[in-house]
Scaffold this motif. Structure first.
Motif, PDB file in Angstrom:
ATOM      1  N   GLU A 236       0.858  -1.181   0.000  1.00 23.12           N
ATOM      2  CA  GLU A 236       0.000   0.000   0.000  1.00 23.12           C
ATOM      3  C   GLU A 236       0.893   1.229   0.000  1.00 23.12           C
ATOM      4  N   ARG A 237       0.766   2.037  -1.044  1.00 15.77           N
ATOM      5  CA  ARG A 237       1.583   3.251  -1.165  1.00 15.77           C
ATOM      6  C   ARG A 237       0.894   4.459  -0.549  1.00 15.77           C
ATOM      7  N   TRP A 238      -0.414   4.476  -0.617  1.00 19.85           N
ATOM      8  CA  TRP A 238      -1.182   5.628  -0.131  1.00 19.85           C
ATOM      9  C   TRP A 238      -2.634   5.216   0.002  1.00 19.85           C
ATOM     10  N   ARG A 239      -3.336   5.879   0.889  1.00 24.08           N
ATOM     11  CA  ARG A 239      -4.793   5.734   0.969  1.00 24.08           C
ATOM     12  C   ARG A 239      -5.375   7.050   1.440  1.00 24.08           C
ATOM     13  N   GLY A 240      -6.589   7.327   0.986  1.00 22.00           N
ATOM     14  CA  GLY A 240      -7.220   8.559   1.426  1.00 22.00           C
ATOM     15  C   GLY A 240      -8.559   8.793   0.767  1.00 22.00           C
ATOM     16  N   PRO A 241      -9.164   9.912   1.134  1.00 24.87           N
ATOM     17  CA  PRO A 241     -10.470  10.262   0.580  1.00 24.87           C
ATOM     18  C   PRO A 241     -10.368  10.533  -0.918  1.00 24.87           C
ATOM     19  N   ALA A 242     -11.479  10.280  -1.619  1.00 24.36           N
ATOM     20  CA  ALA A 242     -11.501  10.461  -3.063  1.00 24.36           C
ATOM     21  C   ALA A 242     -12.827  11.095  -3.471  1.00 24.36           C
ATOM     22  N   LEU A 243     -12.999  11.253  -4.766  1.00 25.66           N
ATOM     23  CA  LEU A 243     -14.188  11.887  -5.317  1.00 25.66           C
ATOM     24  C   LEU A 243     -15.486  11.262  -4.825  1.00 25.66           C
ATOM     25  N   ASN A 244     -16.522  12.065  -4.780  1.00 25.71           N
ATOM     26  CA  ASN A 244     -17.879  11.610  -4.466  1.00 25.71           C
ATOM     27  C   ASN A 244     -17.991  10.907  -3.121  1.00 25.71           C
ATOM     28  N   GLY A 245     -17.205  11.348  -2.152  1.00 24.29           N
ATOM     29  CA  GLY A 245     -17.253  10.756  -0.824  1.00 24.29           C
ATOM     30  C   GLY A 245     -16.633   9.378  -0.750  1.00 24.29           C
ATOM     31  N   GLY A 246     -15.837   9.032  -1.749  1.00 22.40           N
ATOM     32  CA  GLY A 246     -15.241   7.706  -1.812  1.00 22.40           C
ATOM     33  C   GLY A 246     -13.897   7.627  -1.119  1.00 22.40           C
ATOM     34  N   GLU A 247     -13.243   6.501  -1.329  1.00 22.00           N
ATOM     35  CA  GLU A 247     -11.923   6.257  -0.756  1.00 22.00           C
ATOM     36  C   GLU A 247     -11.101   5.476  -1.779  1.00 22.00           C
ATOM     37  N   THR A 248      -9.805   5.725  -1.781  1.00 17.84           N
ATOM     38  CA  THR A 248      -8.898   5.057  -2.711  1.00 17.84           C
ATOM     39  C   THR A 248      -7.691   4.526  -1.958  1.00 17.84           C
ATOM     40  N   ILE A 249      -7.222   3.361  -2.390  1.00 21.12           N
ATOM     41  CA  ILE A 249      -5.950   2.806  -1.926  1.00 21.12           C
ATOM     42  C   ILE A 249      -5.074   2.630  -3.160  1.00 21.12           C
ATOM     43  N   HIS A 250      -3.852   3.157  -3.104  1.00 19.77           N
ATOM     44  CA  HIS A 250      -2.872   2.944  -4.174  1.00 19.77           C
ATOM     45  C   HIS A 250      -2.025   1.738  -3.766  1.00 19.77           C
ATOM     46  N   VAL A 251      -2.072   0.687  -4.581  1.00 17.05           N
ATOM     47  CA  VAL A 251      -1.333  -0.542  -4.301  1.00 17.05           C
ATOM     48  C   VAL A 251      -0.342  -0.751  -5.436  1.00 17.05           C
ATOM     49  N   GLY A 252       0.955  -0.808  -5.096  1.00 18.79           N
ATOM     50  CA  GLY A 252       1.916  -0.976  -6.170  1.00 18.79           C
ATOM     51  C   GLY A 252       3.337  -1.064  -5.691  1.00 18.79           C
ATOM     52  N   GLU A 253       4.213  -0.615  -6.583  1.00 15.08           N
ATOM     53  CA  GLU A 253       5.637  -0.607  -6.310  1.00 15.08           C
ATOM     54  C   GLU A 253       6.179   0.780  -6.633  1.00 15.08           C
ATOM     55  N   GLU A 254       7.486   0.913  -6.743  1.00  8.68           N
ATOM     56  CA  GLU A 254       8.105   2.231  -6.863  1.00  8.68           C
ATOM     57  C   GLU A 254       7.569   3.062  -8.024  1.00  8.68           C
ATOM     58  N   PHE A 255       7.430   2.466  -9.211  1.00 11.43           N
ATOM     59  CA  PHE A 255       7.106   3.266 -10.384  1.00 11.43           C
ATOM     60  C   PHE A 255       5.691   3.074 -10.924  1.00 11.43           C
ATOM     61  N   GLY A 256       4.879   2.273 -10.293  1.00 12.68           N
ATOM     62  CA  GLY A 256       3.536   2.069 -10.803  1.00 12.68           C
ATOM     63  C   GLY A 256       2.626   1.477  -9.749  1.00 12.68           C
ATOM     64  N   TYR A 257       1.328   1.626  -9.970  1.00  9.10           N
ATOM     65  CA  TYR A 257       0.375   1.110  -9.004  1.00  9.10           C
ATOM     66  C   TYR A 257      -1.002   0.986  -9.633  1.00  9.10           C
ATOM     67  N   ILE A 258      -1.873   0.287  -8.924  1.00 10.08           N
ATOM     68  CA  ILE A 258      -3.287   0.261  -9.259  1.00 10.08           C
ATOM     69  C   ILE A 258      -4.006   0.976  -8.125  1.00 10.08           C
ATOM     70  N   ALA A 259      -4.822   1.952  -8.492  1.00  8.84           N
ATOM     71  CA  ALA A 259      -5.663   2.644  -7.516  1.00  8.84           C
ATOM     72  C   ALA A 259      -6.977   1.887  -7.438  1.00  8.84           C
ATOM     73  N   VAL A 260      -7.291   1.345  -6.262  1.00  3.68           N
ATOM     74  CA  VAL A 260      -8.582   0.701  -6.059  1.00  3.68           C
ATOM     75  C   VAL A 260      -9.472   1.707  -5.348  1.00  3.68           C
ATOM     76  N   TYR A 261     -10.579   2.002  -5.981  1.00  6.39           N
ATOM     77  CA  TYR A 261     -11.462   3.092  -5.566  1.00  6.39           C
ATOM     78  C   TYR A 261     -12.853   2.559  -5.260  1.00  6.39           C
TER      79      TYR A 261
END
Length: 123
Positions: free
Chosen positions: A31-56
């Motif tokens: 997990e690289r980052w997590r926090g609030p997102a658009l429309n009252g949502g939440e996102t977790i950035h899961v990845g490595e140094e140069f790339g990731y998938i944002a699960v929203y």
């Protein structure tokens, strides 16, 4: 001419914790980052140094996506395809369309929301 690389993909899922855990277990990502997102949502950035998938998630009910919508699949290279397949199966997901042709072996699976992933190994 500019050069580029894929930095991230952002996908909407019904359970960001479950999807984040699968990506971490399957790929050795963190997990690289997590926090609030658009429309009252939440996102977790899961990845490595140069790339990731944002699960929203927008925390709303959604119908399962039809195969091929909104995208065909997300392709990810793994170093141990057999171990990856076990993780997919242990998560209750069904691997399918196994193939072995140049340049590598592969299989596909649909996650809980109908998002298709292709896992490929070039070893």
């Amino acid at each position: 001419m500019p050069k580029g690389r894929l930095e991230h993909a952002n996908i909407t899922v019904s359970d960001i914790e479950r999807s984040s855990r699968l990506l971490q277990d399957l790929l050795g990502w963190e997990e690289r980052w997590r926090g609030p997102a658009l429309n009252g949502g939440e996102t977790i950035h899961v990845g490595e140094e140069f790339g990731y998938i944002a699960v929203y998630t927008d925390r709303k009910e959604h119908e399962r996506f039809a195969k091929g919508a909104p995208l065909n699949h997300v392709g990810i290279v793994v170093d141990d395809l057999d171990a990856a397949e076990k993780i997919v199966a242990d998560a209750g997901l069904v691997p399918f369309n196994h193939a072995d042709y140049e340049p590598g072996r592969r299989f596909y699976f649909l996650d809980w929301d109908g998002i298709e992933f292709e896992l490929v190994s070039y070893e």
